[in-house]
Design an enzyme around this catalytic site. Structure first.
Site, PDB file in Angstrom:
ATOM      1  N   HIS A 106      62.590 102.118  61.182  1.00  0.00           N
ATOM      2  CA  HIS A 106      61.252 102.249  60.596  1.00  0.00           C
ATOM      3  C   HIS A 106      61.022 103.556  59.838  1.00  0.00           C
ATOM      4  O   HIS A 106      59.987 104.209  59.987  1.00  0.00           O
ATOM      5  CB  HIS A 106      60.187 102.096  61.679  1.00  0.00           C
ATOM      6  N   HIS A 176      52.973  96.758  60.674  1.00  0.00           N
ATOM      7  CA  HIS A 176      53.338  96.595  62.083  1.00  0.00           C
ATOM      8  C   HIS A 176      52.130  96.274  62.969  1.00  0.00           C
ATOM      9  O   HIS A 176      52.009  96.802  64.076  1.00  0.00           O
ATOM     10  CB  HIS A 176      54.054  97.861  62.562  1.00  0.00           C
ATOM     11  N   GLU A 310      56.422  90.809  61.014  1.00  0.00           N
ATOM     12  CA  GLU A 310      56.647  91.853  60.006  1.00  0.00           C
ATOM     13  C   GLU A 310      57.483  91.259  58.876  1.00  0.00           C
ATOM     14  O   GLU A 310      58.689  91.071  59.022  1.00  0.00           O
ATOM     15  CB  GLU A 310      57.389  93.028  60.640  1.00  0.00           C
TER      16      GLU A 310
HETATM   17  C1  GAL Z   1      59.777  96.408  65.846  1.00  0.00           C
HETATM   18  C2  GAL Z   1      61.218  96.329  66.179  1.00  0.00           C
HETATM   19  C3  GAL Z   1      61.339  96.544  67.667  1.00  0.00           C
HETATM   20  C4  GAL Z   1      60.726  97.860  68.090  1.00  0.00           C
HETATM   21  C5  GAL Z   1      59.320  97.958  67.527  1.00  0.00           C
HETATM   22  C6  GAL Z   1      58.700  99.317  67.730  1.00  0.00           C
HETATM   23  O1  GAL Z   1      59.606  96.198  64.471  1.00  0.00           O
HETATM   24  O2  GAL Z   1      61.750  95.094  65.774  1.00  0.00           O
HETATM   25  O3  GAL Z   1      62.698  96.498  68.065  1.00  0.00           O
HETATM   26  O4  GAL Z   1      61.517  98.913  67.626  1.00  0.00           O
HETATM   27  O5  GAL Z   1      59.302  97.687  66.164  1.00  0.00           O
HETATM   28  O6  GAL Z   1      58.558  99.647  69.045  1.00  0.00           O
END
Ligand code: GAL
Length: 344
Positions: A106, A176, A310
């Site tokens: 991210h 998110h 997402e």
């Molecule tokens: C999501 C990801 C998860 C986790 C989360 C944040 O997008 O797929 O594995 O990292 O974000 O906690």
């Protein structure tokens, strides 16, 4: 349509953050922050006329600055994981932060979720923009990025992403938001009915990093082509579920161009969400890593308190030759749209 603005707080480094509320003629509203271009609340009336806040979030800026989990945030430059934080572009290798075990996640140590964006409003829309400088988090190119959020009288929340770079780079922007259609604070989304228009998914390793393999959902717990509850198969003894502690997978969306990709509903409130996008993939995440914390109005959140859809390029794409390319060439325009449509 009205847009109102309220002071929300000052960041640790002294920037003012405001909460902007987009209210439609049905009396439904969405509150957004210029911190992380974050979706802070989505309040939709159920059939009885009672407003339900259906996304997870916090009441204070301090909570956004100090917690993990990316609640409601815009994710950039590159959403999801990049193996070992390395990618090669034009024969140059870039080492990004390994902020998720051995992998990059991210956008790195300070992703777009932690920046204050510039704001402009017009009609029923609000644009959050920023210039991510060349070398930020070690990504090449100065990237001008904007996300415009619109909330219309059809209860469509439209997220329109634009980016342009002065050097070849990679970009994969997403949002998110953790939804809970029974209302945030109602603690388990396992009873939600989900349908996903995807016949294939990208297989993960044990760190939730796509290996490059594209597998059919058919015959596995990942098959949501016909509606089923999120909880129905989540505890099956299948390696993909064990790797992620539930669902945390990139689905290869059927079709191309703007199309409906998902539908979700709560049996408790009967509120429903339809998702449309022109992107190739969606990460369906069942909130497996969401740790216990206090959210809006004292609600307590934990594992499975919300789910995310997402929309994205497939994660780890430069290491996986069969995946669509997230490369943005100099001067080209990155432009994608996702719509979350609510009904009661
Ligand atoms: C999501 C990801 C998860 C986790 C989360 C944040 O997008 O797929 O594995 O990292 O974000 O906690």
């Amino acid at each position: 349509m009205e847009i109102s603005r309220k002071f929300f707080g000052k960041t640790k480094d002294g920037f003012n953050v405001y909460a902007f509320t987009l209210k439609n003629s049905l009396g439904n509203y969405i509150t957004l922050l210029n911190y992380g271009a974050t979706v802070q609340s989505i309040v939709i009336k159920d059939a009885s006329g009672a407003g339900r806040d259906i996304c997870l979030g916090y009441d204070t800026l301090n909570a956004y600055e100090n917690n993990d989990g990316y609640l409601g945030a815009c994710i950039g430059r590159v959403g999801n994981r990049i193996g070992k934080g390395i990618f090669t572009l034009n024969n140059i290798s870039y080492q990004l932060a390994k902020n998720d075990g051995d992998n990059h996640l991210h956008g790195g140590n300070k992703g777009f979720d932690k920046y204050v964006f510039d704001v402009s409003t017009f009609g029923n829309a609000i644009t959050f923009s920023r210039v991510s400088p060349d070398g930020e988090e070690n990504y090449p190119g100065s990237l001008k990025v904007s996300v415009t959020y619109t909330f219309n009288d059809d209860n469509q929340f439209i997220l329109d992403y634009h980016a342009v770079s002065d050097k070849d780079t990679i970009v994969n922007l997403t949002n998110h938001t953790y939804f809970n259609l029974s209302g945030e604070g109602d603690n388990d989304i396992s009873d939600h009915l989900l349908q996903l228009n995807a016949a294939y998914f990208t297989a993960n390793d044990q760190a939730c990093l796509p290996t490059g393999e594209i597998l059919p959902v058919s015959g596995s717990a990942l098959d949501f082509r016909l509606p089923k509850t999120i909880g129905q198969d989540i505890n099956l003894n299948e390696q993909q579920l064990i790797n992620a502690g539930g669902y945390d997978h990139n689905y290869v969306l059927d079709g191309q161009g703007m199309r409906q990709i998902a539908a979700v509903s709560s049996p408790k409130t009967h509120l429903s969400l339809k998702v449309y996008t022109d992107k190739p993939g969606v990460q369906f995440y069942s909130g497996n890593f969401l740790t216990k914390r206090t959210g809006k109005s004292g609600s307590s959140y934990m594992k499975r308190s919300g789910f995310c859809l997402e929309t994205q390029y497939f994660p780890n794409a430069l290491a996986c030759p069969d995946f669509p390319s997230p490369i943005l060439r100099t001067g080209e325009e990155y432009h994608f749209t996702t719509i979350y449509e609510f009904s009661n």
